[in-house]
Enzyme design. Structure first.
Site, mmCIF file in Angstrom:
data_model
loop_
_atom_site.group_PDB
_atom_site.id
_atom_site.type_symbol
_atom_site.label_atom_id
_atom_site.label_comp_id
_atom_site.label_asym_id
_atom_site.label_seq_id
_atom_site.Cartn_x
_atom_site.Cartn_y
_atom_site.Cartn_z
ATOM 1 N N GLY A 180 75.086 115.973 66.393
ATOM 2 C CA GLY A 180 75.865 115.547 65.918
ATOM 3 C C GLY A 180 76.015 115.160 64.860
ATOM 4 N NE ARG A 181 80.609 111.438 64.794
ATOM 5 C CZ ARG A 181 81.750 111.188 65.682
ATOM 6 N NH1 ARG A 181 82.823 112.518 65.226
ATOM 7 N NH2 ARG A 181 81.564 110.570 66.635
ATOM 8 C CB ILE A 182 73.740 110.024 64.765
ATOM 9 C CG1 ILE A 182 75.087 109.094 64.861
ATOM 10 C CG2 ILE A 182 72.740 109.521 64.898
ATOM 11 C CD1 ILE A 182 75.349 107.915 66.089
ATOM 12 C CB ALA A 226 71.396 107.808 72.056
ATOM 13 N NE ARG A 227 75.908 103.354 74.786
ATOM 14 C CZ ARG A 227 76.061 102.999 73.225
ATOM 15 N NH1 ARG A 227 75.439 102.761 72.426
ATOM 16 N NH2 ARG A 227 76.865 102.859 73.303
ATOM 17 C CD GLU A 268 70.580 98.186 75.809
ATOM 18 O OE1 GLU A 268 71.894 97.877 75.435
ATOM 19 O OE2 GLU A 268 70.786 100.328 75.118
ATOM 20 C CG HIS A 279 72.082 98.794 71.901
ATOM 21 N ND1 HIS A 279 72.806 99.144 73.140
ATOM 22 C CD2 HIS A 279 73.165 99.061 71.231
ATOM 23 C CE1 HIS A 279 73.653 100.356 72.984
ATOM 24 N NE2 HIS A 279 74.104 100.351 71.727
ATOM 25 N N GLY A 339 70.774 99.555 66.779
ATOM 26 C CA GLY A 339 71.663 101.101 65.221
ATOM 27 C C GLY A 339 71.937 100.741 64.519
HETATM 28 C C1 GLV Z 1 76.856 101.272 69.562
HETATM 29 O O1 GLV Z 1 75.390 101.309 70.355
HETATM 30 C C2 GLV Z 1 77.746 102.526 69.753
HETATM 31 O O2 GLV Z 1 77.417 103.145 70.502
HETATM 32 O O3 GLV Z 1 78.554 102.164 68.296
HETATM 33 C C1 GLV Z 2 76.929 110.681 68.803
HETATM 34 O O1 GLV Z 2 76.621 109.839 68.340
HETATM 35 C C2 GLV Z 2 78.086 110.813 67.486
HETATM 36 O O2 GLV Z 2 78.501 110.246 66.343
HETATM 37 O O3 GLV Z 2 77.044 112.268 66.416
#
Ligand code: GLV
Ligand code: GLV
Length: 332
Positions: free
Chosen positions: A155-157, A237-238, A267, A285, A287
């Protein structure tokens, strides 16, 4: 309309000020989070809720909120929200996609490099005064450049990770629920691979899928057993996507070389044995915690709330099945 912001110290801010121009905004003034009981009580007469990723927005809470129209989650991930329950009650859910992408990929990259080159352990070594003389065999570490990166979730990330990998001349494999569009594959220089193959071939495996019932424990003992003993796992991610107990076992037995974790199953609790392991980097956590990103998350959350409570379709609506309560959704 009444809006509840459950957390006072949002960095970046501007959010409460903007919302206050149009709505009656209540901000929880305690230090930290509201107790579950206080939250359940506080939603009784609110129209909009700004929620944090650590707050469970479930059917019980939604049932206590008869006039609630929208929940704006201050996160891209929304696994803390029971979306189906909200949809069934006609409640809109929004998140903050896009704005967290680069910060999250930057941090994933930082800890990937950190674990490969043992940065945290070496830092502790220097601080502790153990460093007596330079030796060429000290902390010989893994290579990054020219190795193979396995991205779970393009995906985006995931795509932002692929972009960074190009600068390190890495071969990039990706696994996902379905194959990405050809232009995404091309731009990312990423080859599609079944998850098993990705796990077998990658030197670094990095997770970028959302948490849901199909990704829960996606990386379990059997997945870890497919990885190379020299490979590293990165999870920003999670937490529950990885079986944390199985991971501790794998790290302890040297079934994989190491792991860098920003997220955890429970967490802020950590699985037994995790902190004693030398071959992990553990961060809390973070990110999306760059200054610019936090600013943008606050702005996006406000945009979503303002649109939703003005009867418009919020820009980041997670459950488009919900017809905004005032004006009907136009059919495209
Ligand atoms: C952070 O964990 C988010 O989902 O923005
Ligand atoms: C997932 O969280 C994305 O942004 O692709």
């Amino acid at each position: 309309m009444k809006v509840l912001v459950t957390y006072r110290s949002l960095p970046g801010t501007g959010l409460v000020e903007r919302l206050s121009r149009q709505f009656d905004v209540r901000v929880y003034e305690g230090d930290g989070y509201m107790s579950r009981e206080d939250l359940l009580r506080a939603v009784a007469d609110i129209d909009g809720l700004v929620s944090m990723l650590s707050e469970r927005i479930d059917a019980e809470l939604l049932d206590r909120a008869p006039v609630l129209k929208v929940v704006c989650n201050y996160a891209v991930g929304f696994n803390n929200v029971e979306v189906e329950a909200a949809t069934a009650r006609g409640i809109m859910i929004t998140n903050t996609p896009g704005v967290v992408t680069d910060a999250t990929a930057d941090l994933a990259w930082a800890v990937l490099m950190g674990i490969a080159r043992d940065v945290c352990r070496v830092d502790r070594f220097v601080r502790s005064g153990e460093w007596k003389e330079w030796r060429p065999e000290m902390f010989v570490a893994a290579d990054i450049t020219g190795t193979t990166l396995g991205i779970i979730g393009l995906g985006r990330i995931g795509q932002a990770m692929a972009k960074r990998a190009a600068g390190f001349d890495m071969r990039v494999l990706y696994a996902d629920v379905s194959r990405a569009d050809a232009d995404v594959e091309q731009r990312s220089c990423a080859e599609y691979a079944p998850l098993d193959e990705l796990l077998r071939e990658s030197d670094f495996v990095t997770i970028h899928v959302p948490l849901n019932s199909s990704t829960h424990h996606l990386i379990d003992a059997s997945a870890l057993s497919l990885m190379k003993p020299t490979a590293y796992l990165v999870n920003t991610a999670r937490g529950p996507i990885v079986d944390e107990h199985a991971l501790v076992d794998a790290l302890r037995c040297g079934r994989i070389a190491g792991a860098a974790l920003d997220v955890y199953e429970n967490e802020p609790q950590l699985a037994d044995g995790l902190v004693e392991l030398p071959n992990v980097i553990l961060i809390p956590h973070l990110g999306a915690n760059s200054r610019r990103t936090r600013d943008r998350m606050a702005a996006m959350t406000a945009d979503n709330m303002i649109a939703a409570l003005n009867g418009e379709v919020p820009p980041n609506l997670v459950n488009p099945q919900v017809v905004p309560h005032r004006r009907p959704l136009r059919v495209a």
